[in-house]
Enzyme design. Structure first.
Site, PDB file in Angstrom:
ATOM      1  N   TYR A 150       0.857  -1.186   0.000  1.00 56.07           N
ATOM      2  CA  TYR A 150       0.000   0.000   0.000  1.00 56.07           C
ATOM      3  C   TYR A 150       0.888   1.229   0.000  1.00 56.07           C
ATOM      4  O   TYR A 150       1.823   1.327   0.801  1.00 56.07           O
ATOM      5  CB  TYR A 150      -0.899   0.000   1.241  1.00 56.07           C
ATOM      6  CG  TYR A 150      -1.776   1.224   1.376  1.00 56.07           C
ATOM      7  CD1 TYR A 150      -1.513   2.190   2.341  1.00 56.07           C
ATOM      8  CD2 TYR A 150      -2.871   1.428   0.540  1.00 56.07           C
ATOM      9  CE1 TYR A 150      -2.300   3.323   2.474  1.00 56.07           C
ATOM     10  CE2 TYR A 150      -3.676   2.549   0.662  1.00 56.07           C
ATOM     11  CZ  TYR A 150      -3.390   3.499   1.631  1.00 56.07           C
ATOM     12  OH  TYR A 150      -4.180   4.622   1.747  1.00 56.07           O
ATOM     13  N   ASP A 243       9.386   2.611  -0.662  1.00 57.64           N
ATOM     14  CA  ASP A 243       8.371   3.322   0.111  1.00 57.64           C
ATOM     15  C   ASP A 243       8.592   3.003   1.595  1.00 57.64           C
ATOM     16  O   ASP A 243       8.173   1.954   2.086  1.00 57.64           O
ATOM     17  CB  ASP A 243       6.970   2.902  -0.337  1.00 57.64           C
ATOM     18  CG  ASP A 243       5.899   3.591   0.483  1.00 57.64           C
ATOM     19  OD1 ASP A 243       4.702   3.363   0.215  1.00 57.64           O
ATOM     20  OD2 ASP A 243       6.247   4.352   1.414  1.00 57.64           O
ATOM     21  N   LYS A 271       4.862   9.350   8.740  1.00 56.05           N
ATOM     22  CA  LYS A 271       4.703   8.773  10.080  1.00 56.05           C
ATOM     23  C   LYS A 271       5.752   9.278  11.086  1.00 56.05           C
ATOM     24  O   LYS A 271       5.647  10.377  11.614  1.00 56.05           O
ATOM     25  CB  LYS A 271       4.705   7.242   9.977  1.00 56.05           C
ATOM     26  CG  LYS A 271       3.517   6.699   9.136  1.00 56.05           C
ATOM     27  CD  LYS A 271       3.519   5.198   9.036  1.00 56.05           C
ATOM     28  CE  LYS A 271       2.523   4.695   8.007  1.00 56.05           C
ATOM     29  NZ  LYS A 271       1.145   4.631   8.499  1.00 56.05           N
TER      30      LYS A 271
HETATM   31  P1  KE4 Z   1      -0.610   8.327   4.475  1.00 57.24           P
HETATM   32  O1  KE4 Z   1      -1.115   9.044   3.229  1.00 57.24           O
HETATM   33  O2  KE4 Z   1      -1.680   7.517   5.160  1.00 57.24           O
HETATM   34  O3  KE4 Z   1       0.148   9.257   5.431  1.00 57.24           O
HETATM   35  O4  KE4 Z   1       0.510   7.285   3.991  1.00 57.24           O
HETATM   36  C1  KE4 Z   1       0.172   6.330   3.008  1.00 57.24           C
HETATM   37  C2  KE4 Z   1       1.133   5.160   3.099  1.00 57.24           C
HETATM   38  C3  KE4 Z   1       2.139   5.049   2.149  1.00 57.24           C
HETATM   39  N1  KE4 Z   1       3.027   4.040   2.193  1.00 57.24           N
HETATM   40  C4  KE4 Z   1       2.979   3.108   3.179  1.00 57.24           C
HETATM   41  C5  KE4 Z   1       3.996   2.006   3.197  1.00 57.24           C
HETATM   42  C6  KE4 Z   1       1.981   3.178   4.187  1.00 57.24           C
HETATM   43  O5  KE4 Z   1       1.943   2.243   5.168  1.00 57.24           O
HETATM   44  C7  KE4 Z   1       1.040   4.228   4.142  1.00 57.24           C
HETATM   45  C8  KE4 Z   1      -0.079   4.343   5.154  1.00 57.24           C
HETATM   46  N2  KE4 Z   1      -0.187   3.274   6.081  1.00 57.24           N
HETATM   47  C9  KE4 Z   1      -1.510   3.022   6.616  1.00 57.24           C
HETATM   48  C10 KE4 Z   1      -1.403   1.838   7.580  1.00 57.24           C
HETATM   49  N3  KE4 Z   1      -1.418   0.612   6.871  1.00 57.24           N
HETATM   50  C11 KE4 Z   1      -2.105   4.226   7.245  1.00 57.24           C
HETATM   51  C12 KE4 Z   1      -3.332   3.952   8.086  1.00 57.24           C
HETATM   52  C13 KE4 Z   1      -4.578   4.404   7.411  1.00 57.24           C
HETATM   53  O6  KE4 Z   1      -4.721   4.240   6.175  1.00 57.24           O
HETATM   54  O7  KE4 Z   1      -5.451   4.924   8.154  1.00 57.24           O
END
Ligand code: KE4
Length: 435
Positions: A150, A243, A271
């Site tokens: 993701y 990523d 994060k």
């Molecule tokens: P954000 O746009 O949510 O800040 O980041 C996206 C993203 C990009 N790359 C990786 C490897 C990530 O894990 C994420 C976001 N992680 C999720 C948890 N699996 C965020 C939690 C959510 O979607 O509420």
């Protein structure tokens, strides 16, 4: 912890009902709605150290950590002080600040092979910008991503994560035009097989991958997987984007780039570098990053990019993450693993623990998980029952079989003992028919 059984979360239930009237699904990010495990999510009103507290004053030992940012523990006094100090001087200026350079310099100092950083407001912004830069730098449109990885919700990434087929991705979300995802090719994580086929036309701009799969549960790269991607990308003029939104400054002081010794062309972060405030970043060598506006023509912008409060909290968080901190995180993770294996090996429980540093997942199955299709191959009702049993006993794991859980510097061996005792109790209950 056992005396902390949740006899009710009635306030959360009431708040959830009200929320669903004005917010889609009652949440501002889907995973929070507990659709993966059912039931009502606790509405959290405060957190401190390893604890979160819901609106009914139930206390939970937190293993979600806001999905990764809270690596030093919730409301760490030094991070609170840094954020408060920044807030007292104003919240946002829309102008360059000294603090943004300090954070960028710290990221560059920690992560091998990168020379420049652009701060943005989320991991999604970071990954979508990195892909745009890769497409501009190579003059190519296609990208390769992996099933179960993701990278945020930008259109290019919202593709049905096929199971390693040579499919051209199909939008997994309505509203994502086929014209956008026709260039998103789906390979299978931990499998180099189809990647060579995808790259052979020398028309792929980038391969983007989580160096440790964190979004299908915690899935470490098998030996040679990342190295193989690097070698293939070099041979075909394709950029390798790691990523590290989740792994960055989580799995090592220099992230997965340092831990696995892989040279990326671009890296994305989020994060941890905001300490819980909205932030993201993409980074790479100067010859690539200088192509980003205004030094170059690859456009990307953001009103709140480099926000002083987020930057202050992120900088304070990184300052706490010194070599000793990573030794502590590693030893806490190893202690958790040793203790859990003691429970699992002493039983017939079909449970696999997978861990990299202080991120981990429990898969309720016997065989290791190498990719999302393995992670999906569990009894989801069993997982939901285990999750809710643990939640009612005050242990807040990720509310999905497809997420990672996290330790922080505020967790202790004693608290891990209580958690492991809880898992033993609920493994027994959930697998009762097996014993
Ligand atoms: P954000 O746009 O949510 O800040 O980041 C996206 C993203 C990009 N790359 C990786 C490897 C990530 O894990 C994420 C976001 N992680 C999720 C948890 N699996 C965020 C939690 C959510 O979607 O509420």
């Amino acid at each position: 912890m056992q005396d902390n059984r949740m006899d009710k979360r009635e306030t959360s239930a009431r708040l959830f009902e009200a929320a669903t009237k004005v917010i889609p699904g009652g949440v501002n990010s889907p995973v929070r709605a507990f659709r993966g495990v059912g039931g009502t999510p606790p509405f959290i009103k405060r957190a401190s150290g390893p604890w979160v507290y819901d609106e009914d004053d139930n206390r939970y030992l937190d293993f979600v950590g806001s999905w990764g940012p809270m690596i030093v523990g919730h409301a760490h006094p030094e991070v609170v002080e840094a954020a408060q100090r920044a807030i007292r001087d104003g919240f946002s200026f829309g102008a360059p600040t000294r603090a943004e350079t300090v954070l960028a310099e710290e990221i560059v100092a920690r992560v091998p092979h990168i020379e420049m950083v652009r701060l943005v407001n989320s991991g999604t912004e970071a990954t979508m910008s990195a892909v745009r830069l890769a497409r501009a730098a190579t003059g190519r449109d296609r990208i390769v991503k992996f099933d179960g990885c993701y990278h945020g919700h930008a259109d290019s990434f919202l593709v049905a994560a096929g199971s390693g087929a040579l499919d051209i991705g199909e939008p997994s979300s309505p509203g994502v035009p086929r014209a956008v995802v026709k260039d998103s090719l789906i390979a299978s994580f931990n499998d180099l097989g189809v990647v060579e086929d995808f790259l052979e036309g020398d028309d792929v701009a980038a391969v983007i991958v989580e160096p440790v799969g964190g979004n299908a549960g915690c899935i470490p790269p098998i030996d040679g997987f990342l190295e193989g991607l690097r070698e293939m990308c070099d041979r075909h003029g394709t950029l390798l984007i790691l990523d590290e939104v989740m792994t960055g400054f989580r799995v090592a002081r220099g992230g997965a780039v340092e831990r696995f010794g892989i040279r990326p062309d671009l890296v994305t972060f989020g994060k941890v570098i905001g300490g819980g405030f909205p932030i993201g970043a993409y980074a790479g060598p100067e010859h690539l990053m200088r192509q980003v506006a205004p030094s170059g023509s690859v456009y990307q912008a953001g009103t709140l990019s480099g926000n002083p409060v987020a930057v202050a909290a992120g900088t304070a968080t990184l300052a706490l993450l010194d070599a000793a901190a990573y030794e502590t995180l590693e030893s806490l993770g190893a202690y958790l693993e040793r203790s859990l294996l003691g429970v699992i090996h002493g039983s017939s429980f079909p449970v696999v623990l997978q861990r990299v540093g202080s991120m981990f997942s429990l898969f309720l199955r016997s065989e290791p998980v190498l990719r999302v299709s393995d992670a999906a191959d569990i009894d989801h009702e069993q997982f939901a029952s285990f999750f809710h049993g643990m939640l009612d006993d005050g242990f807040y794991l990720a509310p999905s079989a497809y997420e990672s859980s996290f330790l922080s510097l505020s967790h202790t061996p004693g608290l891990i003992d209580e958690f492991v005792a809880g898992t033993a109790e609920h493994f027994h209950r959930v697998f009762a028919t097996l014993v």
